[in-house]
Structure formats: structure tokens, C-alpha cells
Design an enzyme around this catalytic site. Sequence first.
Site, PDB file in Angstrom:
ATOM      1  N   GLU A   1       0.849  -1.257  -0.088  1.00 21.89           N
ATOM      2  CA  GLU A   1       0.105  -0.027   0.005  1.00 21.89           C
ATOM      3  C   GLU A   1       0.841   1.205  -0.157  1.00 21.89           C
ATOM      4  O   GLU A   1       1.976   1.130   0.461  1.00 21.89           O
ATOM      5  CB  GLU A   1      -0.830   0.153   1.218  1.00 21.89           C
ATOM      6  CG  GLU A   1      -1.752  -1.221   1.292  1.00 21.89           C
ATOM      7  CD  GLU A   1      -2.708  -1.136   2.294  1.00 21.89           C
ATOM      8  OE1 GLU A   1      -2.788  -0.308   3.214  1.00 21.89           O
ATOM      9  OE2 GLU A   1      -3.824  -2.254   2.243  1.00 21.89           O
TER      10      GLU A   1
ATOM     11  N   GLY B   1       4.754  -1.451   2.836  1.00 22.21           N
ATOM     12  CA  GLY B   1       5.454  -2.388   1.831  1.00 22.21           C
ATOM     13  C   GLY B   1       6.127  -3.526   2.665  1.00 22.21           C
ATOM     14  O   GLY B   1       5.458  -4.583   2.787  1.00 22.21           O
TER      15      GLY B   1
ATOM     16  N   GLN C   1      30.408  -2.333 -18.162  1.00 21.51           N
ATOM     17  CA  GLN C   1      31.688  -1.745 -18.213  1.00 21.51           C
ATOM     18  C   GLN C   1      32.274  -2.414 -19.321  1.00 21.51           C
ATOM     19  O   GLN C   1      33.249  -1.717 -19.833  1.00 21.51           O
ATOM     20  CB  GLN C   1      32.269  -2.346 -16.861  1.00 21.51           C
ATOM     21  CG  GLN C   1      33.543  -1.554 -16.255  1.00 21.51           C
ATOM     22  CD  GLN C   1      33.079  -0.017 -16.005  1.00 21.51           C
ATOM     23  OE1 GLN C   1      32.033   0.227 -15.990  1.00 21.51           O
ATOM     24  NE2 GLN C   1      34.139   0.627 -15.886  1.00 21.51           N
TER      25      GLN C   1
ATOM     26  N   GLU D   1       9.115  -8.261  -3.814  1.00 21.27           N
ATOM     27  CA  GLU D   1       9.041  -9.515  -3.025  1.00 21.27           C
ATOM     28  C   GLU D   1       9.724  -9.639  -1.923  1.00 21.27           C
ATOM     29  O   GLU D   1      10.598 -10.767  -1.885  1.00 21.27           O
ATOM     30  CB  GLU D   1       9.150 -10.814  -3.984  1.00 21.27           C
ATOM     31  CG  GLU D   1       7.694 -10.785  -4.869  1.00 21.27           C
ATOM     32  CD  GLU D   1       7.687 -11.912  -5.998  1.00 21.27           C
ATOM     33  OE1 GLU D   1       7.910 -12.976  -5.428  1.00 21.27           O
ATOM     34  OE2 GLU D   1       7.469 -11.802  -6.921  1.00 21.27           O
TER      35      GLU D   1
HETATM   36  C1  LIG Z   1       8.064  -3.008 -10.108  1.00 17.03           C
HETATM   37  C2  LIG Z   1       7.633  -3.414  -8.925  1.00 17.03           C
HETATM   38  C3  LIG Z   1       6.569  -4.466  -8.897  1.00 17.03           C
HETATM   39  C4  LIG Z   1       6.134  -4.710  -7.534  1.00 17.03           C
HETATM   40  N1  LIG Z   1       5.179  -5.590  -7.584  1.00 17.03           N
HETATM   41  C5  LIG Z   1       4.175  -5.938  -6.564  1.00 17.03           C
HETATM   42  C6  LIG Z   1       3.237  -6.881  -6.630  1.00 17.03           C
HETATM   43  O1  LIG Z   1       2.684  -7.294  -7.391  1.00 17.03           O
HETATM   44  N2  LIG Z   1       2.433  -6.789  -5.383  1.00 17.03           N
HETATM   45  C7  LIG Z   1       2.648  -6.292  -4.307  1.00 17.03           C
HETATM   46  O2  LIG Z   1       2.139  -6.231  -3.288  1.00 17.03           O
HETATM   47  N3  LIG Z   1       3.827  -5.261  -4.118  1.00 17.03           N
HETATM   48  C8  LIG Z   1       4.391  -5.290  -5.292  1.00 17.03           C
HETATM   49  N4  LIG Z   1       5.774  -4.312  -5.396  1.00 17.03           N
HETATM   50  C9  LIG Z   1       5.836  -3.595  -4.023  1.00 17.03           C
HETATM   51  C10 LIG Z   1       7.133  -4.066  -3.585  1.00 17.03           C
HETATM   52  O3  LIG Z   1       7.062  -5.470  -2.866  1.00 17.03           O
HETATM   53  C11 LIG Z   1       7.590  -3.239  -2.415  1.00 17.03           C
HETATM   54  O4  LIG Z   1       8.108  -2.089  -2.839  1.00 17.03           O
HETATM   55  C12 LIG Z   1       8.552  -3.706  -1.222  1.00 17.03           C
HETATM   56  O5  LIG Z   1       8.196  -4.828  -0.742  1.00 17.03           O
HETATM   57  C13 LIG Z   1       9.168  -2.669  -0.446  1.00 17.03           C
HETATM   58  O6  LIG Z   1       8.340  -1.979   0.222  1.00 17.03           O
HETATM   59  P1  LIG Z   1       8.239  -0.291   0.018  1.00 17.03           P
HETATM   60  O7  LIG Z   1       8.580   0.032  -1.381  1.00 17.03           O
HETATM   61  O8  LIG Z   1       7.113   0.199   0.811  1.00 17.03           O
HETATM   62  O9  LIG Z   1       9.412   0.048   0.994  1.00 17.03           O
HETATM   63  P2  LIG Z   1       9.771   0.222   2.600  1.00 17.03           P
HETATM   64  O10 LIG Z   1       9.112  -0.807   3.289  1.00 17.03           O
HETATM   65  O11 LIG Z   1       9.101   1.727   2.610  1.00 17.03           O
HETATM   66  O12 LIG Z   1      10.972   0.349   2.825  1.00 17.03           O
HETATM   67  C14 LIG Z   1      11.703   1.374   2.263  1.00 17.03           C
HETATM   68  C15 LIG Z   1      13.396   1.084   2.553  1.00 17.03           C
HETATM   69  O13 LIG Z   1      13.526   0.848   4.111  1.00 17.03           O
HETATM   70  C16 LIG Z   1      14.027  -0.862   4.199  1.00 17.03           C
HETATM   71  N5  LIG Z   1      13.553  -1.227   5.330  1.00 17.03           N
HETATM   72  C17 LIG Z   1      12.015  -1.262   5.754  1.00 17.03           C
HETATM   73  N6  LIG Z   1      11.871  -1.942   6.814  1.00 17.03           N
HETATM   74  C18 LIG Z   1      13.046  -2.250   7.293  1.00 17.03           C
HETATM   75  C19 LIG Z   1      13.699  -2.763   8.503  1.00 17.03           C
HETATM   76  N7  LIG Z   1      12.917  -3.205   9.360  1.00 17.03           N
HETATM   77  N8  LIG Z   1      14.858  -2.946   8.652  1.00 17.03           N
HETATM   78  C20 LIG Z   1      15.971  -2.652   7.684  1.00 17.03           C
HETATM   79  N9  LIG Z   1      15.515  -1.958   6.367  1.00 17.03           N
HETATM   80  C21 LIG Z   1      13.991  -1.795   6.443  1.00 17.03           C
HETATM   81  C22 LIG Z   1      13.622  -1.284   2.899  1.00 17.03           C
HETATM   82  O14 LIG Z   1      14.739  -2.602   2.592  1.00 17.03           O
HETATM   83  C23 LIG Z   1      13.818  -0.339   2.009  1.00 17.03           C
HETATM   84  O15 LIG Z   1      15.273  -0.073   1.534  1.00 17.03           O
HETATM   85  C24 LIG Z   1       6.414  -3.974  -6.665  1.00 17.03           C
HETATM   86  C25 LIG Z   1       7.314  -3.091  -6.587  1.00 17.03           C
HETATM   87  C26 LIG Z   1       7.901  -2.661  -7.590  1.00 17.03           C
HETATM   88  C27 LIG Z   1       8.922  -1.578  -7.944  1.00 17.03           C
END
Ligand SMILES: Cc1cc2nc3c(=O)[nH]c(=O)nc-3n(C[C@H](O)[C@H](O)[C@H](O)COP(=O)(O)OP(=O)(O)OC[C@H]3O[C@@H](n4cnc5c(N)ncnc54)[C@H](O)[C@@H]3O)c2cc1C
Length: 387
Positions: free
Chosen positions: A128, A132, A337, A364
Site C-alpha cells: 500500500e 510495503g 563496463q 517480493e
Molecule cells: C516494479 C514493482 C513491482 C511490484 N509488484 C508488486 C506486486 O505485484 N504486489 C505487491 O504487493 N507489491 C509489489 N511491489 C511492491 C514491493 O513489494 C515493495 O516495494 C517492497 O516490498 C518494499 O516496500 P516499500 O517500497 O514500501 O519500501 P519500505 O518498506 O518503505 O522500505 C524502504 C526501505 O527501508 C528498508 N526497510 C524497511 N523496513 C526495514 C527494517 N525493518 N530494517 C531494515 N530496513 C528496512 C527497505 O528494505 C527499503 O530499503 C512491486 C514493486 C515494484 C517496484
Amino acid sequence: MDFQLSEEQRLWRKAVHDFVAREIKPFAPEINEKEEIPDGLIQKMGLVGLLGMSVEEQFGGSALDSISIAIAIEELAWGDGGTALTVEAHNELGCAAVSLFGTSDQKKKFLPPVTSGKGKLTSLALTEPQAGSDLRNIQTKALREGDEWVLQGSKSWITNAGEADFIVTLVKTDPDAGSHGMSLIIVPRDTPGVSIAPPEKKMGAGGTHSHQVRFDKAMIPVENLLGNQGEGLQQTLTILDGGRIAVGALSVGIAQAALEEGLSYARERQTFGKSLKDHQAIQWLVADAATEIHAARLMVYFAAWLKDQGKPYTQAGAIAKLFATEMAERACYSAIQIHGSYGYSREYPVEAMYKAARLMTIGEGTSEIQRLVIARKLFEEGPLKLG
Ligand SMILES: Cc1cc2nc3c(=O)[nH]c(=O)nc-3n(C[C@H](O)[C@H](O)[C@H](O)COP(=O)(O)OP(=O)(O)OC[C@H]3O[C@@H](n4cnc5c(N)ncnc54)[C@H](O)[C@@H]3O)c2cc1C
């Protein structure tokens, strides 16, 4: 210990490789330029058994073992990373959710139309705008009214949502029960109140589309709940365990393609009076990439093998995903590269490979989340062991 693929797995690898070499790889530049996959490709994939890989045959699937699925995803990604992600999300997220947790009636109703290649795909909607990695914090609600769930909220980045027949959606069915108040519901995409935004404008991976999905009082029959109410988070973690093996395989496929491009360019290009392949610095780049690809492939197949043996594979899958996805970026970096300026040009395929690989450490479960999973499992179960 036997490192041989079975005869069926070898034949399957050859069949998928030949299909990808004919139907996908030659079109990869066009797919990435136009951000569209060729007309009719999804139908053709259905005919060769790529759209219901883990689905039982009685529901139109090909009921493959996990190593065969990894092989197929790897070959697809060798052809084009984005197209491979479309197929991966359809098989390992949308279809897998129904296969793993659906009743016989749900499977009979929802799976045959999406495994046969009639042009329809599936999605799994977890993320959402404000959550994520932290799925416990989702806000989309499904509250029961009579024989229906009424969905309200929005999901972001949902792969295949624009082409999906149904979207398996993680919702809060009991908003006060924390992680025990979450459920997965099969949402037919054409339900009134479900709206799909245009595809997100992404860095690359033009063969896959992700969308924001809004639910505005969308009414879904109660029988579309998967499993029992309150089991959604646990079901989601199980689905993602399998998906991570597939994203690892996808990364191996992209890296393999990048290595092949690097080798071929190094044979052709001359600098300082000799072929690039005769400069030791270039040899090291390809040697390191080949070594890491081999390690990643073994990790992916090992996790898939554990899954097929019915053994715990969460740690092995997270290790495979973490290593393979980060490795793919390094392999693509090296391939660029080796190409010098041409590597940065859209005229050469390594540019698109690099951009597709960049996604794999995010979707994922990010690399950071894989490390959390691995560390948790290390303290619970100890390090991975063979045998
Ligand atoms: C092209 C694409 C396709 C996708 N397809 C799908 C789909 O089909 N279905 C679906 O549901 N989602 C989908 N996603 C979403 C994807 O699964 C999420 O973007 C991902 O899980 C990360 O969530 P976020 O972007 O909210 O990042 P956030 O959770 O906000 O995290 C931001 C950063 O903080 C880090 N972080 C967060 N929590 C912690 C912690 N506890 N400790 C250390 N580091 C942390 C993360 O690793 C990341 O580097 C897709 C995303 C993309 C870009």
C-alpha cells in the site's frame, strides 16, 4: 548427491529456452522501448504450459516441480527480465495463492481461465502507499455485510493488475486483531468499485506493468475468502517464500544474459592492438560474473529442491534471493563496463538488463528484509546444512 537434472527437467529447459529464443529474446529491445509485450505472447505462453506452472493439471496447470519452475523463470529472464516478472508474478503470486489455499470450488472457478492463456493474468496485492515491507501496517479493510465483504482502501505497485482476471488482496478483516486480523480475498478485477490506475512509470523492465488499485466499497462474495479468516499474513509469508526462489531464478537468468553479451562484445572489440578478451582486467570481470552466477544458480536450485522435498526452505529461499538479486546487479554492471560507452546506449541490450536487475533487490522483499529473515532463521534453526 546428484547434480543432474532429470530427463524431464532437461527437456523442459530446452523447450522453454527454444520458445524464449524464438518468441521473446529477439523482441526484447522493442518490449523495453514500447513498454509492451508482443500481442498474443501471453496466449502462446499458455499453450506451452508457462501460465499454470504450479497449478494442478485438473485445474488447467502443468503441475511442475519447483526446480522446473525455477528453470523456466530463469530462461524467460534470459530472454527479457520484465516479461519474466510478468510470468513470475502470475504463477508464483496470484495463481500460487489460490493453488495453495483455495478450496476445490475456488480452484475450479478461478484457475482454468488464467492457466490456459486466454490473455488473462493474476495478481497478488499486498503493498500500500504507506506499507510495503511492514505488511502488518496495511490499511485496506474488508468488513462483512451479509454475504459480502466490502473492501475499502488502496494498493500500490500491483504487477499485472491491468491484465488480471482476479487480484488476490491482503486486507484487514478484523482491524483490531493486529496480524491475526488479516485475510486474503480473491477479488475479480471487473467488480464494481475496483479501479486500476495506468501503469507506473518505471526505471525499466518494460515487459511488466504495475498499477495502483483502488477499492471503493467493492462488494466481494464471502466465499472468495482464501482459507480461514485471520490467516492472511501467514498465507502471504508462505507465498512469498516460494516467490523468492523464483525472483532468485529470474536474477540468474538476467545475469546469464548479461554475461553472454559481455563475452560476445569482448571477442569483437579491439583496444590497444588486441581483443578486449585478451586484457586481464576484462577476463576478471567475466570470471567473477560466471563464478557468482554459478553460485546463485546452485542456491536457487537448492532452495527449490528443499521445497519439493517438503523440508523447511525459508532460510534457503531468502539466501538465494538475497545473493542472486545482488549478484545480478554486479553481473550487469560488469557487462556494461565491458561495453564501455555502448553499454550505456539503448542500442545494446545490457542497458535494459541492468535496469531490470535493479528491481530484483526490491520486489517480493527487499535485500534488507531478506537479511532480517535469514538472521531470524539463523537464531531459530542454525545455519543451513546439506543433507
Ligand atoms: C516494479 C514493482 C513491482 C511490484 N509488484 C508488486 C506486486 O505485484 N504486489 C505487491 O504487493 N507489491 C509489489 N511491489 C511492491 C514491493 O513489494 C515493495 O516495494 C517492497 O516490498 C518494499 O516496500 P516499500 O517500497 O514500501 O519500501 P519500505 O518498506 O518503505 O522500505 C524502504 C526501505 O527501508 C528498508 N526497510 C524497511 N523496513 C526495514 C527494517 N525493518 N530494517 C531494515 N530496513 C528496512 C527497505 O528494505 C527499503 O530499503 C512491486 C514493486 C515494484 C517496484
